[in-house]
Design an enzyme around this catalytic site. Structure first.
Site, PDB file in Angstrom:
ATOM      1  N   ARG A  26      18.929 -29.088   3.868  1.00  0.00           N
ATOM      2  CA  ARG A  26      19.848 -28.390   2.948  1.00  0.00           C
ATOM      3  C   ARG A  26      21.299 -28.718   3.299  1.00  0.00           C
ATOM      4  O   ARG A  26      21.958 -29.465   2.603  1.00  0.00           O
ATOM      5  CB  ARG A  26      19.548 -26.873   2.995  1.00  0.00           C
ATOM      6  CG  ARG A  26      20.204 -26.058   1.893  1.00  0.00           C
ATOM      7  CD  ARG A  26      21.676 -25.755   2.107  1.00  0.00           C
ATOM      8  NE  ARG A  26      21.945 -25.048   3.351  1.00  0.00           N
ATOM      9  CZ  ARG A  26      23.170 -24.815   3.800  1.00  0.00           C
ATOM     10  NH1 ARG A  26      24.229 -25.231   3.125  1.00  0.00           N
ATOM     11  NH2 ARG A  26      23.373 -24.210   4.968  1.00  0.00           N
ATOM     12  N   ASP A  27      21.783 -28.203   4.423  1.00  0.00           N
ATOM     13  CA  ASP A  27      23.187 -28.433   4.794  1.00  0.00           C
ATOM     14  C   ASP A  27      23.404 -29.921   5.036  1.00  0.00           C
ATOM     15  O   ASP A  27      24.452 -30.482   4.696  1.00  0.00           O
ATOM     16  CB  ASP A  27      23.513 -27.628   6.054  1.00  0.00           C
ATOM     17  CG  ASP A  27      24.965 -27.192   6.135  1.00  0.00           C
ATOM     18  OD1 ASP A  27      25.754 -27.621   5.294  1.00  0.00           O
ATOM     19  OD2 ASP A  27      25.311 -26.421   7.048  1.00  0.00           O
ATOM     20  N   HIS A 220      25.909 -20.903  13.665  1.00  0.00           N
ATOM     21  CA  HIS A 220      25.835 -22.071  12.782  1.00  0.00           C
ATOM     22  C   HIS A 220      27.100 -22.898  13.021  1.00  0.00           C
ATOM     23  O   HIS A 220      28.134 -22.671  12.407  1.00  0.00           O
ATOM     24  CB  HIS A 220      25.745 -21.557  11.346  1.00  0.00           C
ATOM     25  CG  HIS A 220      25.656 -22.607  10.293  1.00  0.00           C
ATOM     26  ND1 HIS A 220      24.476 -22.951   9.665  1.00  0.00           N
ATOM     27  CD2 HIS A 220      26.609 -23.381   9.699  1.00  0.00           C
ATOM     28  CE1 HIS A 220      24.703 -23.866   8.738  1.00  0.00           C
ATOM     29  NE2 HIS A 220      25.990 -24.162   8.740  1.00  0.00           N
ATOM     30  N   HIS A 222      29.207 -26.360  13.030  1.00  0.00           N
ATOM     31  CA  HIS A 222      29.416 -27.766  12.685  1.00  0.00           C
ATOM     32  C   HIS A 222      30.143 -28.380  13.884  1.00  0.00           C
ATOM     33  O   HIS A 222      30.765 -27.668  14.678  1.00  0.00           O
ATOM     34  CB  HIS A 222      30.206 -27.874  11.377  1.00  0.00           C
ATOM     35  CG  HIS A 222      29.362 -27.523  10.171  1.00  0.00           C
ATOM     36  ND1 HIS A 222      28.822 -28.487   9.354  1.00  0.00           N
ATOM     37  CD2 HIS A 222      28.931 -26.334   9.695  1.00  0.00           C
ATOM     38  CE1 HIS A 222      28.102 -27.896   8.399  1.00  0.00           C
ATOM     39  NE2 HIS A 222      28.152 -26.584   8.580  1.00  0.00           N
ATOM     40  N   CYS A 253      29.996 -29.804   4.200  1.00  0.00           N
ATOM     41  CA  CYS A 253      29.945 -28.904   3.049  1.00  0.00           C
ATOM     42  C   CYS A 253      30.781 -29.514   1.935  1.00  0.00           C
ATOM     43  O   CYS A 253      31.950 -29.833   2.149  1.00  0.00           O
ATOM     44  CB  CYS A 253      30.483 -27.519   3.404  1.00  0.00           C
ATOM     45  SG  CYS A 253      30.515 -26.426   1.967  1.00  0.00           S
ATOM     46  N   ASN A 262      26.427 -30.717  11.090  1.00  0.00           N
ATOM     47  CA  ASN A 262      26.105 -29.601  11.969  1.00  0.00           C
ATOM     48  C   ASN A 262      25.810 -30.129  13.364  1.00  0.00           C
ATOM     49  O   ASN A 262      25.570 -31.317  13.561  1.00  0.00           O
ATOM     50  CB  ASN A 262      24.832 -28.907  11.476  1.00  0.00           C
ATOM     51  CG  ASN A 262      25.003 -28.251  10.140  1.00  0.00           C
ATOM     52  OD1 ASN A 262      25.029 -28.920   9.118  1.00  0.00           O
ATOM     53  ND2 ASN A 262      25.131 -26.945  10.140  1.00  0.00           N
TER      54      ASN A 262
HETATM   55  P1  HMG Z   1      29.980 -20.044 -11.920  1.00  0.00           P
HETATM   56  O1  HMG Z   1      30.433 -21.275 -12.620  1.00  0.00           O
HETATM   57  O2  HMG Z   1      30.967 -18.954 -11.692  1.00  0.00           O
HETATM   58  O3  HMG Z   1      28.667 -19.470 -12.617  1.00  0.00           O
HETATM   59  O4  HMG Z   1      29.397 -20.524 -10.530  1.00  0.00           O
HETATM   60  P2  HMG Z   1      28.481 -18.320 -13.675  1.00  0.00           P
HETATM   61  O5  HMG Z   1      27.895 -17.155 -12.957  1.00  0.00           O
HETATM   62  O6  HMG Z   1      29.755 -18.118 -14.436  1.00  0.00           O
HETATM   63  O7  HMG Z   1      27.394 -18.974 -14.652  1.00  0.00           O
HETATM   64  C1  HMG Z   1      27.728 -20.143 -15.404  1.00  0.00           C
HETATM   65  C2  HMG Z   1      26.455 -20.828 -15.865  1.00  0.00           C
HETATM   66  O8  HMG Z   1      25.756 -21.310 -14.736  1.00  0.00           O
HETATM   67  C3  HMG Z   1      25.484 -19.929 -16.598  1.00  0.00           C
HETATM   68  O9  HMG Z   1      24.851 -20.746 -17.601  1.00  0.00           O
HETATM   69  C4  HMG Z   1      24.463 -19.567 -15.562  1.00  0.00           C
HETATM   70  O10 HMG Z   1      23.167 -19.270 -16.073  1.00  0.00           O
HETATM   71  C5  HMG Z   1      24.407 -20.849 -14.746  1.00  0.00           C
HETATM   72  P3  HMG Z   1      25.220 -20.582 -19.155  1.00  0.00           P
HETATM   73  O11 HMG Z   1      24.906 -19.130 -19.446  1.00  0.00           O
HETATM   74  O12 HMG Z   1      26.693 -20.872 -19.212  1.00  0.00           O
HETATM   75  O13 HMG Z   1      24.360 -21.613 -19.786  1.00  0.00           O
HETATM   76  N1  HMG Z   1      24.006 -20.517 -13.384  1.00  0.00           N
HETATM   77  C6  HMG Z   1      22.986 -21.066 -12.718  1.00  0.00           C
HETATM   78  N2  HMG Z   1      22.094 -22.018 -13.056  1.00  0.00           N
HETATM   79  C7  HMG Z   1      21.130 -22.323 -12.135  1.00  0.00           C
HETATM   80  N3  HMG Z   1      21.044 -21.726 -10.920  1.00  0.00           N
HETATM   81  C8  HMG Z   1      21.932 -20.792 -10.548  1.00  0.00           C
HETATM   82  C9  HMG Z   1      22.948 -20.448 -11.476  1.00  0.00           C
HETATM   83  N4  HMG Z   1      23.961 -19.560 -11.413  1.00  0.00           N
HETATM   84  C10 HMG Z   1      24.601 -19.626 -12.571  1.00  0.00           C
HETATM   85  N5  HMG Z   1      21.831 -20.205  -9.353  1.00  0.00           N
HETATM   86  C11 HMG Z   1      27.876 -20.203  -8.689  1.00  0.00           C
HETATM   87  C12 HMG Z   1      28.930 -19.578  -9.576  1.00  0.00           C
HETATM   88  C13 HMG Z   1      27.645 -19.256  -7.531  1.00  0.00           C
HETATM   89  C14 HMG Z   1      26.603 -20.375  -9.508  1.00  0.00           C
HETATM   90  C15 HMG Z   1      28.381 -21.584  -8.195  1.00  0.00           C
HETATM   91  O14 HMG Z   1      29.632 -21.381  -7.620  1.00  0.00           O
HETATM   92  C16 HMG Z   1      27.482 -22.242  -7.202  1.00  0.00           C
HETATM   93  O15 HMG Z   1      26.368 -22.637  -7.520  1.00  0.00           O
HETATM   94  N6  HMG Z   1      27.960 -22.424  -5.929  1.00  0.00           N
HETATM   95  C17 HMG Z   1      27.153 -22.995  -4.872  1.00  0.00           C
HETATM   96  C18 HMG Z   1      28.006 -23.795  -3.924  1.00  0.00           C
HETATM   97  C19 HMG Z   1      27.174 -24.291  -2.757  1.00  0.00           C
HETATM   98  O16 HMG Z   1      25.957 -24.385  -2.834  1.00  0.00           O
HETATM   99  N7  HMG Z   1      27.852 -24.617  -1.621  1.00  0.00           N
HETATM  100  C20 HMG Z   1      27.197 -25.100  -0.444  1.00  0.00           C
HETATM  101  C21 HMG Z   1      26.417 -24.066   0.298  1.00  0.00           C
HETATM  102  S1  HMG Z   1      27.444 -23.019   1.328  1.00  0.00           S
HETATM  103  C22 HMG Z   1      27.551 -23.890   2.825  1.00  0.00           C
HETATM  104  O17 HMG Z   1      27.209 -25.037   2.898  1.00  0.00           O
HETATM  105  C23 HMG Z   1      28.048 -23.156   4.048  1.00  0.00           C
HETATM  106  C24 HMG Z   1      26.919 -22.837   5.044  1.00  0.00           C
HETATM  107  O18 HMG Z   1      26.295 -24.019   5.502  1.00  0.00           O
HETATM  108  C25 HMG Z   1      27.493 -22.056   6.243  1.00  0.00           C
HETATM  109  C26 HMG Z   1      28.716 -22.720   6.877  1.00  0.00           C
HETATM  110  O19 HMG Z   1      28.651 -23.887   7.293  1.00  0.00           O
HETATM  111  O20 HMG Z   1      29.747 -22.028   6.939  1.00  0.00           O
HETATM  112  C27 HMG Z   1      25.837 -21.954   4.399  1.00  0.00           C
HETATM  113 MG    MG Z   2      27.009 -25.259   7.115  1.00  0.00          MG
END
Ligand code: HMG
Ligand code: MG
Length: 314
Positions: A26-27, A220, A222, A253, A262
């Site tokens: 995933r990450d 966690h 990096h 990320c 990581n």
């Molecule tokens: P948004 O654009 O604000 O979404 O994004 P929304 O709620 O306004 O919805 C817009 C449209 O998206 C809608 O469709 C929803 O149905 C659809 P429409 O009605 O317009 O046709 N939608 C989805 N479709 C599929 N699956 C979903 C989903 N949600 C909404 N889950 C949102 C908000 C949270 C969805 C977006 O910002 C997002 O997906 N962000 C994810 C970013 C991400 O994955 N980042 C990496 C992971 S975090 C990380 O790596 C850090 C970590 O490792 C820890 C560390 O290192 O610190 C964990």
């Molecule tokens: Mg991470």
């Protein structure tokens, strides 16, 4: 010359066993520009399980446009049956839509992912910190109703590329809020790899004071500044027994500039086994898996241990 194993010398007071929360699939992969074929991801996860990892974060049910690499979650997750009851496959879920998708496929462990800083919350989730917690609330509630295990990630615990230093009290406040939603576990994210051991110990101590027990905390790290293993050692001394790591040191990320991979799982396992701490991991198999994955990605693994253990051309 070594026989591929460190000499075992234990340190009193450290845990006897550590659970590695493997995040490579995933990450590790989420930041890869070239889309990795779903079957390669499935094979990667199968090999990680064969190497003895028992908590393997499989993918994310996020908006496919936000993380195109993981847009195949529906296709990947069902391919992972048959890994055995002992293998948990947590998935990231930001909102109710993501939870529905994950539950429909039978996911039993999910992770919501919050931020200690406003800038990262906006960039990663298109929300303020408060709005993102409000978005997680029904997700955690529904998951708990279904007896699904919930991890709460907290990013930018030690520094933020836009906001700079992040005060410990700010991190503790959001951590407490995540736990109050009902998360079973909290993972402290050093998203850009700037933490140092004293900082880690200070945050852990403050979290304990706020009623978050060490047993509920994972770390966690990096490895951007090469501090991840030192930080892990500090966390172990504090009593932490859940450590996140990414096979081969893959990662980054897509929404945090300057985040690199990581902590590499192999580097972690080398240290843990040297300390006489059990992990259940077969280091040779794991290292061979990361070397294979590096081949799939077309570049060498950044893990020092993978490179040291890889057969040399003579
Ligand atoms: P948004 O654009 O604000 O979404 O994004 P929304 O709620 O306004 O919805 C817009 C449209 O998206 C809608 O469709 C929803 O149905 C659809 P429409 O009605 O317009 O046709 N939608 C989805 N479709 C599929 N699956 C979903 C989903 N949600 C909404 N889950 C949102 C908000 C949270 C969805 C977006 O910002 C997002 O997906 N962000 C994810 C970013 C991400 O994955 N980042 C990496 C992971 S975090 C990380 O790596 C850090 C970590 O490792 C820890 C560390 O290192 O610190 C964990
Ligand atoms: Mg991470």
């Amino acid at each position: 010359m070594t026989d591929g194993l460190p000499m075992e010398v234990s340190v009193p007071g450290l845990p006897a066993r550590v659970r590695i929360h493997e995040v490579g699939a995933r990450d590790g992969l989420q930041n890869e520009k070239e889309v990795v074929p779903t079957e390669v991801k499935a094979e990667f996860i199968r090999r990680l399980a064969d190497a003895g990892l028992t908590t393997i974060e499989a993918t994310s049910f996020v908006h496919p446009k936000w993380v195109p690499q993981l847009a195949d979650a529906e296709d990947l997750f069902p391919r992972l049956g048959g890994l055995g009851d002992g293998v948990a496959l947590p998935v990231l879920v930001p909102n109710e839509r993501g939870l529905e998708r994950a539950l429909a496929l039978g996911a039993r462990r999910i992770a919501v992912f919050g931020s200690a800083t406003e800038t990262f919350a906006a960039r990663n989730l298109n929300r303020t910190v408060a709005e993102s917690l409000a978005m997680f609330e029904p997700v955690v509630a529904r998951a708990k109703e279904d007896e699904v295990h919930v991890r709460g990630y907290l990013s930018m615990c030690f520094g933020d590329p836009w906001e700079g230093k992040v005060p410990v009290h700010q991190v503790v406040r959001v951590a407490r809020q995540l736990m109050d939603l009902g998360c079973d576990e909290l993972s402290l994210g050093d998203t850009i790899g700037v933490a140092t051991p004293g900082h880690v110990l200070a945050l852990l101590a403050r979290l304990n004071e706020e009623g978050v027990p060490t047993s509920a905390i994972g770390v966690h790290f990096h490895d951007t500044y090469g501090q991840a293993l030192a930080n892990t050692f500090a966390a172990l001394e504090h009593g932490v027994t859940t450590v996140d790591a990414s096979a081969g040191g893959l990662g980054g990320c897509p929404y945090a500039k300057s985040a690199t991979g990581n902590l590499a799982t192999e580097d972690l396992v080398w240290m843990l086994h040297g300390l006489g701490i059990e992990t259940g991991v077969d280091l040779d198999r794991l290292s061979a898996t990361s070397a294979w994955m590096a081949g799939q990605l077309g570049r060498p693994s950044p893990s020092r241990t993978v490179r040291a253990l890889s057969p040399k051309e003579s």
